[in-house]
Motif scaffolding. Sequence first.
Motif, PDB file in Angstrom:
ATOM      1  N   LYS A 179       0.814  -1.274  -0.160  1.00  0.00           N
ATOM      2  CA  LYS A 179      -0.005  -0.034  -0.023  1.00  0.00           C
ATOM      3  C   LYS A 179       0.712   1.287  -0.032  1.00  0.00           C
ATOM      4  O   LYS A 179       0.609   2.371  -0.629  1.00  0.00           O
ATOM      5  N   TRP A 180       2.053   1.311   0.638  1.00  0.00           N
ATOM      6  CA  TRP A 180       2.881   2.440   0.758  1.00  0.00           C
ATOM      7  C   TRP A 180       3.507   2.643  -0.549  1.00  0.00           C
ATOM      8  O   TRP A 180       3.568   3.653  -0.925  1.00  0.00           O
ATOM      9  N   LEU A 181       4.010   1.639  -1.022  1.00  0.00           N
ATOM     10  CA  LEU A 181       4.407   1.541  -2.461  1.00  0.00           C
ATOM     11  C   LEU A 181       3.543   2.150  -3.639  1.00  0.00           C
ATOM     12  O   LEU A 181       3.833   2.961  -4.389  1.00  0.00           O
ATOM     13  N   GLN A 182       2.338   1.740  -3.257  1.00  0.00           N
ATOM     14  CA  GLN A 182       1.251   2.336  -4.137  1.00  0.00           C
ATOM     15  C   GLN A 182       1.157   3.632  -4.046  1.00  0.00           C
ATOM     16  O   GLN A 182       0.791   4.519  -5.076  1.00  0.00           O
ATOM     17  N   SER A 183       1.217   4.293  -2.782  1.00  0.00           N
ATOM     18  CA  SER A 183       0.862   5.464  -2.543  1.00  0.00           C
ATOM     19  C   SER A 183       1.914   6.491  -3.250  1.00  0.00           C
ATOM     20  O   SER A 183       1.696   7.420  -3.432  1.00  0.00           O
ATOM     21  N   GLN A 184       3.419   5.755  -3.299  1.00  0.00           N
ATOM     22  CA  GLN A 184       4.477   6.622  -3.905  1.00  0.00           C
ATOM     23  C   GLN A 184       4.135   6.754  -5.384  1.00  0.00           C
ATOM     24  O   GLN A 184       4.748   7.781  -5.711  1.00  0.00           O
ATOM     25  N   LEU A 185       3.248   6.038  -6.071  1.00  0.00           N
ATOM     26  CA  LEU A 185       3.192   6.279  -7.357  1.00  0.00           C
ATOM     27  C   LEU A 185       2.568   7.404  -7.919  1.00  0.00           C
ATOM     28  O   LEU A 185       2.289   7.945  -8.726  1.00  0.00           O
ATOM     29  N   MET A 186       1.518   7.928  -6.872  1.00  0.00           N
ATOM     30  CA  MET A 186       0.671   8.963  -7.042  1.00  0.00           C
ATOM     31  C   MET A 186       1.451  10.358  -6.736  1.00  0.00           C
ATOM     32  O   MET A 186       0.901  11.281  -7.037  1.00  0.00           O
ATOM     33  N   ASN A 187       2.380  10.195  -5.697  1.00  0.00           N
ATOM     34  CA  ASN A 187       3.036  11.538  -5.277  1.00  0.00           C
ATOM     35  C   ASN A 187       3.754  12.468  -6.352  1.00  0.00           C
ATOM     36  O   ASN A 187       4.349  11.713  -7.186  1.00  0.00           O
ATOM     37  N   ILE A 188       3.412  13.379  -6.283  1.00  0.00           N
ATOM     38  CA  ILE A 188       4.233  14.387  -7.322  1.00  0.00           C
ATOM     39  C   ILE A 188       5.744  14.388  -6.802  1.00  0.00           C
ATOM     40  O   ILE A 188       6.630  14.260  -7.748  1.00  0.00           O
ATOM     41  N   HIS A 189       5.936  14.636  -5.537  1.00  0.00           N
ATOM     42  CA  HIS A 189       7.391  14.666  -4.955  1.00  0.00           C
ATOM     43  C   HIS A 189       7.719  13.473  -4.412  1.00  0.00           C
ATOM     44  O   HIS A 189       6.850  13.084  -3.484  1.00  0.00           O
ATOM     45  N   PRO A 190       8.625  12.820  -4.674  1.00  0.00           N
ATOM     46  CA  PRO A 190       9.095  11.586  -4.172  1.00  0.00           C
ATOM     47  C   PRO A 190       9.505  11.712  -2.649  1.00  0.00           C
ATOM     48  O   PRO A 190       9.848  12.947  -2.303  1.00  0.00           O
ATOM     49  N   GLU A 191       9.447  10.664  -1.813  1.00  0.00           N
ATOM     50  CA  GLU A 191       9.902  10.859  -0.451  1.00  0.00           C
ATOM     51  C   GLU A 191      11.540  11.234  -0.330  1.00  0.00           C
ATOM     52  O   GLU A 191      12.186  11.000  -1.229  1.00  0.00           O
ATOM     53  N   LYS A 192      12.002  11.796   0.650  1.00  0.00           N
ATOM     54  CA  LYS A 192      13.429  11.966   0.713  1.00  0.00           C
ATOM     55  C   LYS A 192      14.111  10.783   0.593  1.00  0.00           C
ATOM     56  O   LYS A 192      13.555   9.485   1.155  1.00  0.00           O
ATOM     57  N   PRO A 193      15.470  10.980   0.314  1.00  0.00           N
ATOM     58  CA  PRO A 193      16.222   9.485  -0.156  1.00  0.00           C
ATOM     59  C   PRO A 193      16.348   8.834   1.022  1.00  0.00           C
ATOM     60  O   PRO A 193      16.372   7.416   1.342  1.00  0.00           O
ATOM     61  N   PHE A 194      16.345   9.389   2.458  1.00  0.00           N
ATOM     62  CA  PHE A 194      16.705   8.439   3.826  1.00  0.00           C
ATOM     63  C   PHE A 194      15.522   7.623   3.919  1.00  0.00           C
ATOM     64  O   PHE A 194      15.481   6.493   4.483  1.00  0.00           O
ATOM     65  N   ILE A 195      14.078   7.976   3.675  1.00  0.00           N
ATOM     66  CA  ILE A 195      12.949   7.297   3.723  1.00  0.00           C
ATOM     67  C   ILE A 195      12.686   6.320   2.785  1.00  0.00           C
ATOM     68  O   ILE A 195      12.510   5.104   2.851  1.00  0.00           O
ATOM     69  N   ARG A 196      13.383   6.667   1.428  1.00  0.00           N
ATOM     70  CA  ARG A 196      13.177   5.372   0.402  1.00  0.00           C
ATOM     71  C   ARG A 196      14.419   4.349   0.605  1.00  0.00           C
ATOM     72  O   ARG A 196      13.892   3.282   0.598  1.00  0.00           O
ATOM     73  N   ASN A 197      15.465   4.913   1.247  1.00  0.00           N
ATOM     74  CA  ASN A 197      16.372   3.869   1.604  1.00  0.00           C
ATOM     75  C   ASN A 197      15.882   2.763   2.599  1.00  0.00           C
ATOM     76  O   ASN A 197      16.063   1.659   2.458  1.00  0.00           O
ATOM     77  N   LYS A 198      15.299   3.531   3.782  1.00  0.00           N
ATOM     78  CA  LYS A 198      14.872   2.910   4.873  1.00  0.00           C
ATOM     79  C   LYS A 198      13.670   1.814   4.602  1.00  0.00           C
ATOM     80  O   LYS A 198      13.450   0.454   4.836  1.00  0.00           O
ATOM     81  N   ALA A 199      12.736   2.350   3.702  1.00  0.00           N
ATOM     82  CA  ALA A 199      11.845   1.480   2.930  1.00  0.00           C
ATOM     83  C   ALA A 199      12.347   0.112   2.172  1.00  0.00           C
ATOM     84  O   ALA A 199      11.617  -0.651   2.098  1.00  0.00           O
ATOM     85  N   ALA A 200      13.129   0.778   1.340  1.00  0.00           N
ATOM     86  CA  ALA A 200      13.879  -0.460   0.615  1.00  0.00           C
ATOM     87  C   ALA A 200      14.493  -1.477   1.445  1.00  0.00           C
ATOM     88  O   ALA A 200      14.426  -2.714   1.271  1.00  0.00           O
ATOM     89  N   GLN A 201      15.095  -1.223   2.536  1.00  0.00           N
ATOM     90  CA  GLN A 201      15.599  -2.197   3.729  1.00  0.00           C
ATOM     91  C   GLN A 201      14.631  -3.057   4.042  1.00  0.00           C
ATOM     92  O   GLN A 201      14.547  -4.184   4.226  1.00  0.00           O
ATOM     93  N   VAL A 202      13.450  -2.394   4.442  1.00  0.00           N
ATOM     94  CA  VAL A 202      12.397  -3.308   5.040  1.00  0.00           C
ATOM     95  C   VAL A 202      11.865  -3.946   4.278  1.00  0.00           C
ATOM     96  O   VAL A 202      11.374  -5.083   4.388  1.00  0.00           O
ATOM     97  N   LEU A 203      11.601  -3.730   2.751  1.00  0.00           N
ATOM     98  CA  LEU A 203      11.263  -4.546   1.745  1.00  0.00           C
ATOM     99  C   LEU A 203      12.039  -5.644   1.657  1.00  0.00           C
ATOM    100  O   LEU A 203      11.737  -6.785   1.482  1.00  0.00           O
ATOM    101  N   ALA A 204      13.417  -5.384   1.541  1.00  0.00           N
ATOM    102  CA  ALA A 204      14.450  -6.495   1.321  1.00  0.00           C
ATOM    103  C   ALA A 204      14.490  -7.524   2.616  1.00  0.00           C
ATOM    104  O   ALA A 204      14.557  -8.615   2.306  1.00  0.00           O
ATOM    105  N   LEU A 205      14.235  -6.897   3.917  1.00  0.00           N
ATOM    106  CA  LEU A 205      14.113  -7.939   5.158  1.00  0.00           C
ATOM    107  C   LEU A 205      12.954  -8.853   5.048  1.00  0.00           C
ATOM    108  O   LEU A 205      12.989  -9.973   5.126  1.00  0.00           O
TER     109      LEU A 205
END
Length: 971
Positions: free
Chosen positions: A94-120
């Motif tokens: 759901k969070w990933l889906q919400s990113q597709l609608m965003n005009i502005h992407p999240e800050k890189p540190f949030i994207r990195n943490k999200a990627a880490q959680v997805l990877a885990l």
Amino acid sequence: MARRTVPVIMDEQALLGLNPNADACYRQRALAYFEQLKESQDAWEVCAEALAKGIYSDDHVKFFCFQVLEHQIKYRHGALSALQQQLIRETLMKWLQSQLMNIHPEKPFIRNKAAQVLALTFVRDYLTLWPKFFFDILSLIGLNPHGVDIYLRTLMAIDAEVVDRDIQHSPEETRRNTLIKDSMREQCIPSLVESWFQILQAYQQSHSELTCQCLEVVGAYVSWIDLNLIANDRFVNVLLSHMSMEDLREEACDCLYEIVNKGMDPVDKTKLVESLCQVLQSAGFFNVEQEEDVDFLAKFSRLVNGMGQSLVLSWTKLSKVGDVKVAAETLRALEAKVPLLLQLLVHEDDDISANIVGFCYDYLHVLKQLPLLTDQQKANIEAIMLAVIKKLTYDDEYNFENEGEDEAMFVEYRKQLKMLLDRLAQVSPELLLESVRRVFNNTMQSWQTAPFMEVEVAIRLLYMLGEALPASHGAHFSGDNAKVNTLQDMMRTLITSGVSEYQHSSVSLEFFETVVRYDKFFIVEPQHIASVLMAFLDHRGLRHASPKVRSRVAYLFSRFVKTLHKHMNAFIEDILSRIQDLLELAPPENGFPALLTSDDQLFMFETAGVLIVNAESPAERKQALMRSLLMPLTDAFRMLLAKLPEEADEERQTALADCLSHAVGFASRTSKAFSNKQTVKQCGCSEVYLDCLQIFLPALSCPVQRGSLRSAVRSFLHRMIICLEEEVLPFIPAASEHMLKDCEPKDLQEFIPLISQITAKFKGQVSPFLQQVFMPLVVAIFEVLGRPAEENDQTAALEKQMLRRSYFTFIQTVTGSGMNEVMANQGAENIERVLFTIIQGAVDFPDPIAQKTCFIILSKLVELWGGKDGLVGFPDFIYKHIVPACFMAPLKPTFDLSDAQTVLTLSECALTLKMIHLKRGAEFIHFLQHDYLPSLQVSPEITQELCQVLQQPDSKVVRNYMKAFFQQAKL
């Protein structure tokens, strides 16, 4: 079963503390809230819901929610219900889906943490619960740039979790990771590769950062997936098109480097490299001179290095299996890259040059293995040699007086070039010698007008030949061959050309370094010693304008004199008079900066000592010279020591104490010129040093600056024990008494080796003194060990541990030197006190080094006192304390049998039991069988077995059995 809904209520007050600028109390509350959410069975679900619904816009709160989720997956995954695990997966999608609608992407540190959680989540769920992980993500994101960004970051996070070889994994994790990779190869890798191709094509013009990320992913995954999926026309064409785009070319280079580096069959590897080279060459990438972008060229150089080293590896493998024809083709392919290698090696940018050194080194290794070299190969060697010589040269910007990071990097780069030079010497020593001779002679003919960097590198090359050409230093100038003659000619030119007058510190230093490297030359041509000595002693060396040169020359001069003192007899008194001012103790109130530091002066005093001792003059003359060398030190020492207690200012006190310590240190250093007591006597110098001792010893009772003064005098005593032997003994009792007063742990720790040295050296001679000092020393040690210290004071704990070790080593020295009367005469109460400290050391302190020493002592004491005519009452002590210690120590939880030091301790423990059996025989076995082992609940069978082993003559059998016994006992 319906999922229980958790009200989305987060502690808003606690969340305020996540702001980096929040007050400490808010931050504390946020931390406590984090702990609460982490550990709760389901409270973390509020974070999941907050992310899924995008309730919070604050970046720090979002990051916080991901951290809570990360903790659940990392540490509590197994404890989560199937529904909770599903909740995490749904939340992330759901969070990933919400990113597709965003005009502005999240800050890189949030994207990195999200990627880490997805990877885990992927690592935990892919094999069982979420086999469609990638298909779900790919079908969701399509080619949406925000989605693609998270997808690529997730792939890199998965690489870190599953593939990265720099990360340590447990055997269990390694098995799991292998399964994940196998499943991915079977199920989804072709689809992932297809997605990468689509991303590279779609975004190469519009989103360079996404394209670079994707290239990084390809480079990371290529090492373990099927290479044909990547090394094919369509992929390589895309990569090559990226090589021509300014924003992408560096990442494209890195990606190609990873492709080339993939392990594969040598024939296939050669084909891959050759096809890649053809395409790169026809696209114009080999025209290095026309490329102005140095950052790209550094990456390109690394790529060429990878291709070259891959070809070398293929050639080596093919040569080993005897595939002559294919090996010859590979060698031709390799040789074809040499012109490109040379262009990159001589490039003015050192990073570009450094990146190709590995290939160059390996290519020379190939040439070394060939039976005959072609003219072209010889020309290649010469070209590499000239390139190395050119690149060794300093540039104008190098800051000699204040070396920073750039300078340090050049020094490292020079070390790489030196490796190449050494390898060149192995391939063709004659060619190297000839090239260096030519450069050296040309430069020396016109050194007055040549820039410093050319002069420096010419001398440097001569210096480097010393290590590069196979010969011990002495052998460089013996025999009669071209090498000897050439080196001798160059050394003669170096000394007679006048280049030592060159006004640049780098040239001055190189001159002296080279003279000392080839000091054996002066044995062959001693007529040059006088002129080189003058260079050492005047403005070119010890009185040079640069402190750095003076400092290094002080050391080099001492080495020069040590080697050639036999040839210096005629100059000794002249040298001593010329260096007299450099041997002065610089008093703290002088105000003038000294030419040499006190560390440099140590070398000067040692040199003066060597000259005096090795002079061909009578003993009286040597004694007079040594006295005149040391008297200024002792006179200054007396005067400064009298001043010190009256000085109230602490800074001035420290300066005076330093000065006093230097005086002792300098005197001590002159004694290094003597090989043993005999030479001190022969030179008539015993008296001189005894006088020094008499003058230095009062410093031990100085009420201020005690630590540094004691340290200096103690070092002097160590030297005098070696130089004067028993003549020192009358001074030891008084010195010891002073050193045992008001001790610090460090004082005692340094004092014990002195007593141990005396004990080991003089044995019976010092027995009366040792008996006298033994208990005061033991009392001083235990007084210091008994002082309370702060609980977390690591330094104090370590100091105590080291002191305890020193104490046990001292007892070991006394018992091992055949002086059991020293301990035996201390009176029953004192003996018992000491014995208990040894038992305590063996059992109570988890320090295997000290424990081992304690068991060695106990074994020795059993040998000395445990027999029929031993010390009264000692057999009783054996049974009450030593035997239990041998069992209690290894049974302690801190006694780690997987640690090598601890195993050595156990070995000594077993030998102690063996020694008890040797001294007490059947009585000991009876005690074990009927009293001691039954008290430990050891079964009769094991007891029987252990007692039989202890009666074996082979101590190795005993040691091995005891190890197995305690391993079993601790299970």
